[in-house]
Design an enzyme around this catalytic site. Structure first.
Site, PDB file in Angstrom:
ATOM      1  N   SER A 145      80.287 175.119  73.974  1.00  0.00           N
ATOM      2  CA  SER A 145      79.357 176.211  73.654  1.00  0.00           C
ATOM      3  C   SER A 145      78.069 176.118  74.459  1.00  0.00           C
ATOM      4  N   GLY A 245      77.361 185.837  83.575  1.00  0.00           N
ATOM      5  CA  GLY A 245      77.599 187.224  84.014  1.00  0.00           C
ATOM      6  C   GLY A 245      79.087 187.532  84.083  1.00  0.00           C
ATOM      7  N   GLN A 287     100.789 199.697  45.436  1.00  0.00           N
ATOM      8  CA  GLN A 287      99.350 199.876  45.720  1.00  0.00           C
ATOM      9  C   GLN A 287      98.768 198.720  46.531  1.00  0.00           C
ATOM     10  N   MET A 345     102.526 190.504  54.570  1.00  0.00           N
ATOM     11  CA  MET A 345     103.318 191.680  54.176  1.00  0.00           C
ATOM     12  C   MET A 345     104.787 191.524  54.529  1.00  0.00           C
ATOM     13  N   GLU A 371      85.656 182.103  75.275  1.00  0.00           N
ATOM     14  CA  GLU A 371      84.682 183.129  75.696  1.00  0.00           C
ATOM     15  C   GLU A 371      83.537 183.243  74.701  1.00  0.00           C
ATOM     16  N   HIS A 374      83.133 182.578  67.583  1.00  0.00           N
ATOM     17  CA  HIS A 374      82.621 183.594  66.645  1.00  0.00           C
ATOM     18  C   HIS A 374      81.169 183.266  66.270  1.00  0.00           C
TER      19      HIS A 374
HETATM   20  P1  TGC Z   1      70.076 181.032  78.147  1.00  0.00           P
HETATM   21  O1  TGC Z   1      68.790 180.265  78.289  1.00  0.00           O
HETATM   22  O2  TGC Z   1      70.167 182.085  77.075  1.00  0.00           O
HETATM   23  O3  TGC Z   1      70.453 181.712  79.521  1.00  0.00           O
HETATM   24  C1  TGC Z   1      70.434 180.996  80.751  1.00  0.00           C
HETATM   25  C2  TGC Z   1      70.216 181.980  81.868  1.00  0.00           C
HETATM   26  O4  TGC Z   1      71.331 182.870  81.924  1.00  0.00           O
HETATM   27  C3  TGC Z   1      70.867 184.229  81.726  1.00  0.00           C
HETATM   28  N1  TGC Z   1      71.899 184.900  80.948  1.00  0.00           N
HETATM   29  C4  TGC Z   1      72.750 185.771  81.490  1.00  0.00           C
HETATM   30  N2  TGC Z   1      72.849 186.264  82.723  1.00  0.00           N
HETATM   31  C5  TGC Z   1      73.832 187.136  82.983  1.00  0.00           C
HETATM   32  N3  TGC Z   1      74.712 187.514  82.049  1.00  0.00           N
HETATM   33  C6  TGC Z   1      74.642 187.033  80.787  1.00  0.00           C
HETATM   34  N4  TGC Z   1      75.560 187.377  79.889  1.00  0.00           N
HETATM   35  C7  TGC Z   1      73.630 186.121  80.450  1.00  0.00           C
HETATM   36  N5  TGC Z   1      73.276 185.450  79.334  1.00  0.00           N
HETATM   37  C8  TGC Z   1      72.215 184.703  79.662  1.00  0.00           C
HETATM   38  C9  TGC Z   1      69.553 184.091  81.002  1.00  0.00           C
HETATM   39  O5  TGC Z   1      68.732 185.216  81.203  1.00  0.00           O
HETATM   40  C10 TGC Z   1      68.994 182.854  81.658  1.00  0.00           C
HETATM   41  O6  TGC Z   1      68.520 183.201  82.950  1.00  0.00           O
HETATM   42  P2  TGC Z   1      67.218 182.481  83.561  1.00  0.00           P
HETATM   43  O7  TGC Z   1      67.029 183.156  84.865  1.00  0.00           O
HETATM   44  O8  TGC Z   1      66.116 182.729  82.568  1.00  0.00           O
HETATM   45  O9  TGC Z   1      67.581 181.025  83.677  1.00  0.00           O
HETATM   46  O10 TGC Z   1      71.254 179.970  77.989  1.00  0.00           O
HETATM   47  P3  TGC Z   1      71.555 178.934  76.839  1.00  0.00           P
HETATM   48  O11 TGC Z   1      71.823 177.634  77.507  1.00  0.00           O
HETATM   49  O12 TGC Z   1      70.512 179.010  75.748  1.00  0.00           O
HETATM   50  O13 TGC Z   1      72.956 179.447  76.257  1.00  0.00           O
HETATM   51  C11 TGC Z   1      73.092 180.653  75.618  1.00  0.00           C
HETATM   52  C12 TGC Z   1      74.541 180.813  75.088  1.00  0.00           C
HETATM   53  C13 TGC Z   1      74.830 179.813  73.978  1.00  0.00           C
HETATM   54  C14 TGC Z   1      74.626 182.217  74.551  1.00  0.00           C
HETATM   55  C15 TGC Z   1      75.557 180.615  76.245  1.00  0.00           C
HETATM   56  O14 TGC Z   1      75.524 179.324  76.724  1.00  0.00           O
HETATM   57  C16 TGC Z   1      76.959 180.947  75.832  1.00  0.00           C
HETATM   58  O15 TGC Z   1      77.360 182.103  75.907  1.00  0.00           O
HETATM   59  N6  TGC Z   1      77.803 179.937  75.386  1.00  0.00           N
HETATM   60  C17 TGC Z   1      79.204 180.142  75.116  1.00  0.00           C
HETATM   61  C18 TGC Z   1      80.017 179.508  76.225  1.00  0.00           C
HETATM   62  C19 TGC Z   1      81.218 180.321  76.588  1.00  0.00           C
HETATM   63  O16 TGC Z   1      81.362 181.471  76.227  1.00  0.00           O
HETATM   64  N7  TGC Z   1      82.111 179.724  77.361  1.00  0.00           N
HETATM   65  C20 TGC Z   1      83.245 180.406  77.819  1.00  0.00           C
HETATM   66  C21 TGC Z   1      83.988 179.564  78.845  1.00  0.00           C
HETATM   67  S1  TGC Z   1      85.151 180.511  79.802  1.00  0.00           S
HETATM   68  C22 TGC Z   1      86.393 180.825  78.723  1.00  0.00           C
HETATM   69  O17 TGC Z   1      86.362 180.552  77.570  1.00  0.00           O
HETATM   70  C23 TGC Z   1      87.550 181.509  79.321  1.00  0.00           C
HETATM   71  S2  TGC Z   1      88.842 181.827  78.234  1.00  0.00           S
HETATM   72  C24 TGC Z   1      89.685 182.826  79.293  1.00  0.00           C
HETATM   73  C25 TGC Z   1      90.864 183.462  78.779  1.00  0.00           C
HETATM   74  O18 TGC Z   1      91.922 182.775  78.727  1.00  0.00           O
HETATM   75  O19 TGC Z   1      90.792 184.698  78.514  1.00  0.00           O
HETATM   76  P1  FAD Z   2      82.155 173.349  70.541  1.00  0.00           P
HETATM   77  O1  FAD Z   2      81.138 173.979  71.432  1.00  0.00           O
HETATM   78  O2  FAD Z   2      82.167 171.869  70.404  1.00  0.00           O
HETATM   79  O3  FAD Z   2      82.010 174.011  69.089  1.00  0.00           O
HETATM   80  C1  FAD Z   2      82.560 173.407  67.911  1.00  0.00           C
HETATM   81  C2  FAD Z   2      82.073 174.213  66.708  1.00  0.00           C
HETATM   82  O4  FAD Z   2      80.639 174.134  66.621  1.00  0.00           O
HETATM   83  C3  FAD Z   2      82.412 175.700  66.821  1.00  0.00           C
HETATM   84  O5  FAD Z   2      82.743 176.201  65.551  1.00  0.00           O
HETATM   85  C4  FAD Z   2      81.090 176.336  67.266  1.00  0.00           C
HETATM   86  O6  FAD Z   2      80.964 177.677  66.844  1.00  0.00           O
HETATM   87  C5  FAD Z   2      80.073 175.436  66.575  1.00  0.00           C
HETATM   88  N1  FAD Z   2      78.778 175.420  67.265  1.00  0.00           N
HETATM   89  C6  FAD Z   2      78.525 175.022  68.539  1.00  0.00           C
HETATM   90  N2  FAD Z   2      77.218 175.156  68.810  1.00  0.00           N
HETATM   91  C7  FAD Z   2      76.626 175.653  67.693  1.00  0.00           C
HETATM   92  C8  FAD Z   2      75.298 176.042  67.356  1.00  0.00           C
HETATM   93  N3  FAD Z   2      74.291 175.938  68.234  1.00  0.00           N
HETATM   94  N4  FAD Z   2      75.077 176.512  66.121  1.00  0.00           N
HETATM   95  C9  FAD Z   2      76.088 176.639  65.215  1.00  0.00           C
HETATM   96  N5  FAD Z   2      77.365 176.303  65.467  1.00  0.00           N
HETATM   97  C10 FAD Z   2      77.617 175.819  66.693  1.00  0.00           C
HETATM   98  N6  FAD Z   2      86.890 177.475  79.233  1.00  0.00           N
HETATM   99  C11 FAD Z   2      86.767 177.713  80.568  1.00  0.00           C
HETATM  100  O7  FAD Z   2      85.752 177.375  81.184  1.00  0.00           O
HETATM  101  N7  FAD Z   2      87.760 178.339  81.263  1.00  0.00           N
HETATM  102  C12 FAD Z   2      88.921 178.731  80.659  1.00  0.00           C
HETATM  103  O8  FAD Z   2      89.795 179.316  81.321  1.00  0.00           O
HETATM  104  C13 FAD Z   2      89.091 178.478  79.267  1.00  0.00           C
HETATM  105  N8  FAD Z   2      90.261 178.789  78.650  1.00  0.00           N
HETATM  106  C14 FAD Z   2      90.472 178.379  77.351  1.00  0.00           C
HETATM  107  C15 FAD Z   2      91.733 178.525  76.784  1.00  0.00           C
HETATM  108  C16 FAD Z   2      91.974 178.063  75.485  1.00  0.00           C
HETATM  109  C17 FAD Z   2      93.341 178.173  74.912  1.00  0.00           C
HETATM  110  C18 FAD Z   2      90.919 177.512  74.735  1.00  0.00           C
HETATM  111  C19 FAD Z   2      91.132 177.044  73.323  1.00  0.00           C
HETATM  112  C20 FAD Z   2      89.658 177.369  75.287  1.00  0.00           C
HETATM  113  C21 FAD Z   2      89.422 177.780  76.616  1.00  0.00           C
HETATM  114  N9  FAD Z   2      88.185 177.569  77.237  1.00  0.00           N
HETATM  115  C22 FAD Z   2      88.024 177.828  78.571  1.00  0.00           C
HETATM  116  C23 FAD Z   2      87.129 176.837  76.532  1.00  0.00           C
HETATM  117  C24 FAD Z   2      86.365 177.660  75.509  1.00  0.00           C
HETATM  118  O9  FAD Z   2      85.483 178.543  76.118  1.00  0.00           O
HETATM  119  C25 FAD Z   2      85.635 176.667  74.581  1.00  0.00           C
HETATM  120  O10 FAD Z   2      86.641 176.054  73.782  1.00  0.00           O
HETATM  121  C26 FAD Z   2      84.593 177.354  73.724  1.00  0.00           C
HETATM  122  O11 FAD Z   2      83.523 177.827  74.497  1.00  0.00           O
HETATM  123  C27 FAD Z   2      84.061 176.415  72.614  1.00  0.00           C
HETATM  124  O12 FAD Z   2      83.713 175.164  73.127  1.00  0.00           O
HETATM  125  P2  FAD Z   2      84.258 173.829  72.409  1.00  0.00           P
HETATM  126  O13 FAD Z   2      85.715 173.961  72.242  1.00  0.00           O
HETATM  127  O14 FAD Z   2      83.722 172.677  73.174  1.00  0.00           O
HETATM  128  O15 FAD Z   2      83.621 173.869  70.962  1.00  0.00           O
END
Ligand code: TGC
Ligand code: FAD
Length: 392
Positions: A145, A245, A287, A345, A371, A374
């Site tokens: 995260s 982004g 129902q 169901m 991504e 929740h």
């Molecule tokens: P924060 O300080 O809020 O932001 C850092 C810098 O990034 C900018 N920014 C963005 N820029 C473009 N688009 C966005 N959506 C942006 N959101 C933030 C922000 O303005 C800042 O810029 P600067 O110039 O001031 O430095 O960052 P933070 O470290 O506090 O984190 C915020 C948080 C928790 C929301 C972010 O880290 C986050 O979204 N965490 C979740 C991680 C995540 O979603 N990982 C996904 C991995 S990929 C994946 O799961 C693929 S699954 C693929 C599949 O199979 O479909």
């Molecule tokens: P953690 O970050 O350790 O979170 C554990 C729990 O703590 C979660 O419930 C979370 O909501 C909670 N938590 C974390 N921080 C906070 C907070 N500040 N406050 C309250 N609660 C919090 N990543 C890629 O880069 N590329 C990929 O292609 C990709 N594909 C994936 C495919 C699969 C099948 C899966 C399962 C994951 C994939 N991911 C990928 C990784 C995915 O993005 C991460 O699993 C996700 O971002 C969560 O990170 P984590 O598993 O380390 O959980």
């Protein structure tokens, strides 16, 4: 598995909001899923194997880079067409949609937006045709995260960069030809690098024993002193905002995709409720089962409206990260709730591979986590409305 008799619900006549092109693109994807995905997907999920033979078909329906300009091999479509393609693919299986999302929004998008012209020309047409498959390495074992804390890093060695570190949970990793990898330079700034299979010190071990997204290949990316040519660094954007982004684009596609999974569960449960007789009448005439179906179609309709509006905002370049985050969170949660209710169901039949519901339900446990979990999306909305970041 039962024959695919899917009929898409459209309770509020949303088709009237779509253009002829939208409907043509969607119907082509829908037919392809019925023909090429539905008959085989249960078997591949049971085997825990990605069906590589569908890669060409995915490319043919425009699932690889739907909105990437045609000059780079993309389909040049708008954001609503992109969403509709993701909806139809995830109606078949979330793992197949994952493959398409990663290729389009996490590999082609950063090369298109942050890459050099040479990188665009070299990689995008091959990614669009499926000749090259890609993956996206952001998450690390200790940084999910909180990707900003990543430790994967590279050092400038004069004529190349030396990359070290590890990424975990990476979709498509086991078979990808290239990886877009996010790593810190010596000053701690995050950059994207294109790492190619075959580079010495780069390995992609597969992650086994998943109960979810079994038809999608997941793996690690390990970098042990990998020499990356300097021309493989994405030159036009750095910092955490660069990978975030890309997530905007992928999360938007997931918001549509989750509707597809929900529609499939609803449609299956509706049909079953009319056919299954207990106590001398269809269970659909009771129902309690009607309550479930009524709530499902209401939630699907609300999600369709929310997501269509988000698509319009995306087309106008006005959708914010927080708006996209809300749609991803809402729609995946909605789909997961519908999958759980639909599975019940079907009684005992609901736990078998005869029907798609249990597979959707298990898949959605990954979709609600990747991504951005929740919880993280709740915090993004919380931050947007209060102005306070509660992550740290
Ligand atoms: P924060 O300080 O809020 O932001 C850092 C810098 O990034 C900018 N920014 C963005 N820029 C473009 N688009 C966005 N959506 C942006 N959101 C933030 C922000 O303005 C800042 O810029 P600067 O110039 O001031 O430095 O960052 P933070 O470290 O506090 O984190 C915020 C948080 C928790 C929301 C972010 O880290 C986050 O979204 N965490 C979740 C991680 C995540 O979603 N990982 C996904 C991995 S990929 C994946 O799961 C693929 S699954 C693929 C599949 O199979 O479909
Ligand atoms: P953690 O970050 O350790 O979170 C554990 C729990 O703590 C979660 O419930 C979370 O909501 C909670 N938590 C974390 N921080 C906070 C907070 N500040 N406050 C309250 N609660 C919090 N990543 C890629 O880069 N590329 C990929 O292609 C990709 N594909 C994936 C495919 C699969 C099948 C899966 C399962 C994951 C994939 N991911 C990928 C990784 C995915 O993005 C991460 O699993 C996700 O971002 C969560 O990170 P984590 O598993 O380390 O959980």
């Amino acid at each position: 598995m039962k024959p695919d008799l899917f009929q898409a619900p459209d309770y509020y006549n949303l088709d009237e909001l779509l253009t002829d092109e939208h409907k043509m693109v969607r119907d082509a994807a829908r037919e392809w899923v019925k023909r090429e995905v539905s008959p085989i997907i249960e078997d591949y999920a049971q085997k825990a194997e990605f069906p590589k033979q569908i890669i060409k078909g995915l490319a043919d329906i425009g699932a690889f880079g739907p909105y990437i300009p045609e000059q780079y091999g993309g389909a040049g479509l708008d954001q609503i067409s992109y969403g509709l393609i993701m909806q139809e693919i995830e109606r078949g299986d979330s793992g197949v949609r994952s493959t398409a999302s990663v290729q389009s929004s996490l590999v082609m998008y950063p090369i298109w937006k942050y890459g050099s012209e040479e990188q665009r020309v070299k990689y995008l047409p091959k990614l669009a045709s499926g000749e090259f498959m890609g993956c996206f390495g952001l998450t690390e074992p200790d940084h999910g995260s909180n990707p900003g804390g990543m430790i994967t890093n590279f050092k400038d060695k004069g004529d190349h960069y030396l990359l070290n570190g590890a990424k975990m949970w990476i979709s498509n990793a086991p078979f990808a030809d290239i990886a877009v990898v996010w790593a810190k330079d010596e000053s701690g700034r995050i950059h994207g690098l294109i790492v190619e299979r075959g580079m010495e010190g780069f390995t992609t071990p597969e992650t086994h024993n998943k109960w979810s997204l079994r038809a999608s290949a997941t793996g690690e990316l390990i970098f042990d002193n990998v020499k990356v040519p300097k021309e493989n660094l994405l030159p036009n954007k750095s910092g955490l905002g660069a990978p975030l982004g890309c997530l905007d684009s992928a999360r938007y596609g997931i918001a549509w995709g989750a509707i597809g999974a929900a529609m499939d569960c609803y449609d299956t449960a509706l049909r079953y409720s009319k056919e299954r007789i207990q106590f001398d009448k269809p269970i659909g005439a009771t129902q309690l089962q009607q309550k479930k179906l009524a709530e499902m179609i209401t939630e699907i309709t609300k999600a369709q409206l929310l997501t269509w509006r988000l698509g319009v905002l995306r087309n106008e370049g006005k959708a914010t990260t927080a708006q996209i985050s809300m749609a991803k969170r809402n729609n995946v949660d909605m789909a997961l709730t519908i999958a759980r209710d639909a599975r019940q169901m079907l009684g005992g039949m609901g736990i078998t591979g005869e029907y798609s519901i249990m597979r959707h339900m298990m898949n959605l446990e990954s979709v609600v986590t990747y991504e951005g979990t929740h919880d993280i999306h709740l915090l993004i909305t919380g931050m947007d409305v209060t102005g306070f970041a509660a992550f740290k």
